[in-house]
Design a protein around this motif. Structure first.
Motif, PDB file in Angstrom:
ATOM      1  N   LYS A 147       0.818  -1.227   0.000  1.00 25.69           N
ATOM      2  CA  LYS A 147       0.000   0.000   0.000  1.00 25.69           C
ATOM      3  C   LYS A 147       0.844   1.266   0.000  1.00 25.69           C
ATOM      4  O   LYS A 147       0.334   2.345   0.263  1.00 25.69           O
ATOM      5  N   THR A 148       2.142   1.127  -0.229  1.00 22.75           N
ATOM      6  CA  THR A 148       3.010   2.306  -0.138  1.00 22.75           C
ATOM      7  C   THR A 148       3.794   2.486  -1.437  1.00 22.75           C
ATOM      8  O   THR A 148       4.452   1.552  -1.898  1.00 22.75           O
ATOM      9  N   PHE A 149       3.696   3.667  -2.004  1.00 21.52           N
ATOM     10  CA  PHE A 149       4.329   3.948  -3.295  1.00 21.52           C
ATOM     11  C   PHE A 149       5.276   5.126  -3.121  1.00 21.52           C
ATOM     12  O   PHE A 149       4.839   6.242  -2.847  1.00 21.52           O
ATOM     13  N   ILE A 150       6.556   4.834  -3.250  1.00 16.08           N
ATOM     14  CA  ILE A 150       7.555   5.902  -3.098  1.00 16.08           C
ATOM     15  C   ILE A 150       8.067   6.259  -4.493  1.00 16.08           C
ATOM     16  O   ILE A 150       8.418   5.371  -5.270  1.00 16.08           O
ATOM     17  N   PHE A 151       8.082   7.543  -4.783  1.00 22.34           N
ATOM     18  CA  PHE A 151       8.593   7.944  -6.094  1.00 22.34           C
ATOM     19  C   PHE A 151       9.382   9.231  -5.992  1.00 22.34           C
ATOM     20  O   PHE A 151       9.140  10.074  -5.133  1.00 22.34           O
ATOM     21  N   SER A 152      10.374   9.338  -6.883  1.00 19.74           N
ATOM     22  CA  SER A 152      11.162  10.566  -6.965  1.00 19.74           C
ATOM     23  C   SER A 152      10.643  11.353  -8.160  1.00 19.74           C
ATOM     24  O   SER A 152      10.292  10.761  -9.194  1.00 19.74           O
ATOM     25  N   ASP A 153      10.576  12.659  -8.029  1.00 24.20           N
ATOM     26  CA  ASP A 153      10.088  13.485  -9.143  1.00 24.20           C
ATOM     27  C   ASP A 153      10.920  13.252 -10.401  1.00 24.20           C
ATOM     28  O   ASP A 153      10.393  13.234 -11.514  1.00 24.20           O
ATOM     29  N   LEU A 154      12.234  13.075 -10.216  1.00 28.34           N
ATOM     30  CA  LEU A 154      13.107  12.903 -11.374  1.00 28.34           C
ATOM     31  C   LEU A 154      12.884  11.557 -12.067  1.00 28.34           C
ATOM     32  O   LEU A 154      13.204  11.408 -13.241  1.00 28.34           O
ATOM     33  N   GLU A 155      12.331  10.602 -11.346  1.00 36.62           N
ATOM     34  CA  GLU A 155      12.132   9.258 -11.911  1.00 36.62           C
ATOM     35  C   GLU A 155      10.666   8.950 -12.223  1.00 36.62           C
ATOM     36  O   GLU A 155      10.358   7.902 -12.776  1.00 36.62           O
ATOM     37  N   TYR A 156       9.773   9.842 -11.807  1.00 37.74           N
ATOM     38  CA  TYR A 156       8.345   9.584 -12.008  1.00 37.74           C
ATOM     39  C   TYR A 156       7.735  10.779 -12.741  1.00 37.74           C
ATOM     40  O   TYR A 156       6.559  11.061 -12.620  1.00 37.74           O
ATOM     41  N   ASN A 157       8.601  11.470 -13.490  1.00 37.52           N
ATOM     42  CA  ASN A 157       8.185  12.752 -14.058  1.00 37.52           C
ATOM     43  C   ASN A 157       7.132  12.634 -15.153  1.00 37.52           C
ATOM     44  O   ASN A 157       6.291  13.496 -15.304  1.00 37.52           O
ATOM     45  N   LYS A 158       7.183  11.528 -15.902  1.00 44.12           N
ATOM     46  CA  LYS A 158       6.179  11.385 -16.971  1.00 44.12           C
ATOM     47  C   LYS A 158       4.769  11.358 -16.362  1.00 44.12           C
ATOM     48  O   LYS A 158       3.858  12.019 -16.843  1.00 44.12           O
ATOM     49  N   THR A 159       4.636  10.587 -15.302  1.00 43.94           N
ATOM     50  CA  THR A 159       3.334  10.457 -14.646  1.00 43.94           C
ATOM     51  C   THR A 159       2.921  11.777 -13.994  1.00 43.94           C
ATOM     52  O   THR A 159       1.780  12.226 -14.133  1.00 43.94           O
ATOM     53  N   LEU A 160       3.870  12.394 -13.288  1.00 46.46           N
ATOM     54  CA  LEU A 160       3.525  13.599 -12.523  1.00 46.46           C
ATOM     55  C   LEU A 160       3.378  14.842 -13.412  1.00 46.46           C
ATOM     56  O   LEU A 160       2.560  15.711 -13.131  1.00 46.46           O
ATOM     57  N   TYR A 161       4.165  14.895 -14.467  1.00 44.71           N
ATOM     58  CA  TYR A 161       4.229  16.117 -15.277  1.00 44.71           C
ATOM     59  C   TYR A 161       2.867  16.487 -15.886  1.00 44.71           C
ATOM     60  O   TYR A 161       2.468  17.643 -15.904  1.00 44.71           O
TER      61      TYR A 161
END
Ligand code: SF4
Length: 373
Positions: A147-161
């Motif tokens: 239930k825990t999802f850790i992400f870095s902006d630099l590595e998850y940028n496609k999703t977050l952008y």
């Protein structure tokens, strides 16, 4: 305010939390809310009882939905600019309590892009490295890997952008300037970056294709980011995220917050026992100039860093905490003994945490989500 400053990038001086509630326009966590909390969950955790988490936005709304059967998602994060210290663990421990109590997912964002933009001395490689190191501390606290999802902006940028630009389009420079105090020397990346911090508040809704309530536990200095998020949420058709805010763990110097820029009065999760012990034993206390005087006049726990550490993290038992305070005031306990006892507790906490941190290296992949793996 002249005496203290609280922004996402700087906290200094002696923080007046009641004043912050007024200035930021948040709600205090009052007895009525605590009673409700107890009714719903069965008990009130130390962090709420002691007003370590002292303020909120829309927490009653989150509880209303929860009581109707609609579960929320937790979102919190870390600006990875260095090693984790005890002050960082405090809100994460509370977040773990929330995950366990309400059985809900957690989205954990590492804002390594923001740290790269805001710190001259850091390279992208540095902040990515700290994202990983800090994530080990998160995992070591025992969050649920399913239930825990850790992400870095630099590595998850496609999703977050994609979400971030929706936010950015609705955020004017004048608002960003008013909220964050940017000036002409601010790099343009910083002006955008709050949009990335908004994105995880809407990500669960995007993923599920329906509005999902989000609760953000965080230290009060991050509130300006989420004020922006809340302003923009209705314009995008999402719920405003709720939040619950904690105070800062004081530094061992007694006055200001524990800070990575003052390593000698800050305990890192990676400190070896000898170093940590030395830091505790050199802490500022509310003791008197001599043992005789302390026996006669008593100590002053309200200004004592050691007492604060018991209060914030190292004495869960309220009666024992009160007893220590009383003994201190009456001059029945001396600072040397009080410090030694705390040092022992800090060292055994660190030893256990470091063991779990080592084990975290084997399971961290279960927690990390990335656009590139
Ligand atoms: Fe602080 Fe303990 Fe000394 Fe009292 S006896 S002033 S609580 S260190």
């Amino acid at each position: 305010n002249e005496e203290f400053k609280v922004t996402p990038w700087e906290v200094s001086g002696k923080v007046d939390y009641a004043r912050l509630i007024e200035v930021f326009g948040t709600e205090p966590i009052d007895d009525k809310l605590l009673e409700r909390w107890k009714r719903i969950t069965g008990s009130v955790p130390m962090a709420l009882q002691r007003k370590i988490f002292f303020s909120h936005r829309d927490l009653n709304w989150i509880l209303d939905l929860y009581e109707k059967g609609e579960k929320f998602v937790l979102y919190t994060g870390r600006g990875p600019s260095g090693n984790t210290h005890l002050g960082h663990l405090m809100p994460w421990m509370f977040t773990k309590y929330l995950q366990d109590t309400f059985d809900v997912p957690l989205y954990f964002q590492m804002t390594d892009d923001e740290k790269y933009l805001s710190r001259d001395e850091l390279s992208i490689k540095d902040t990515l490295g700290f994202s990983y190191e800090n994530a080990l501390d998160v995992v070591a606290l025992g969050f649920d890997p399913k239930k825990t999802f850790i992400f870095s902006d630099l590595e998850y940028n496609k999703t977050l952008y994609r979400i971030a630009i929706e936010v950015a389009k609705r955020l004017t420079f004048s608002t960003a300037k008013a909220v964050f105090g940017f000036d002409n020397s601010t790099n343009v990346g910083m002006i955008f970056i709050t949009s990335m911090q908004s994105a995880p508040a809407f990500l669960p809704s995007v993923e599920r294709g329906k509005n999902v309530p989000v609760l953000i536990p965080h230290a009060i200095d991050q509130d300006p980011h989420f004020r922006v998020t809340r302003d923009i949420a209705p314009k995008l058709g999402y719920y405003k995220p709720a939040s619950v805010h904690c105070t800062f763990l004081p530094s061992l110097a007694g006055s200001d917050k524990m800070s990575a820029s003052k390593p000698e009065t800050t305990i890192y999760t990676t400190d070896d026992p000898k170093t940590a012990r030395k830091k505790v034993l050199s802490a500022f206390t509310g003791g008197r100039v001599s043992v005789e005087e302390q026996r006669k006049l008593g100590g002053v726990p309200s200004v004592c860093a050691i007492f604060q550490y018991y209060y914030y993290l190292f004495e869960e038992d309220r009666e024992k905490l009160n007893a220590r305070e009383q003994k201190c005031v009456r001059g029945e306990i001396m600072c040397g003994e009080c410090k030694q006892e705390l040092a022992g507790r800090v060292v055994s906490f660190l030893e256990r945490h470091q063991e779990k941190r080592e084990k975290a290296k084997e399971i961290i992949d279960e927690f990390i989500v990335s656009d590139y793996s």
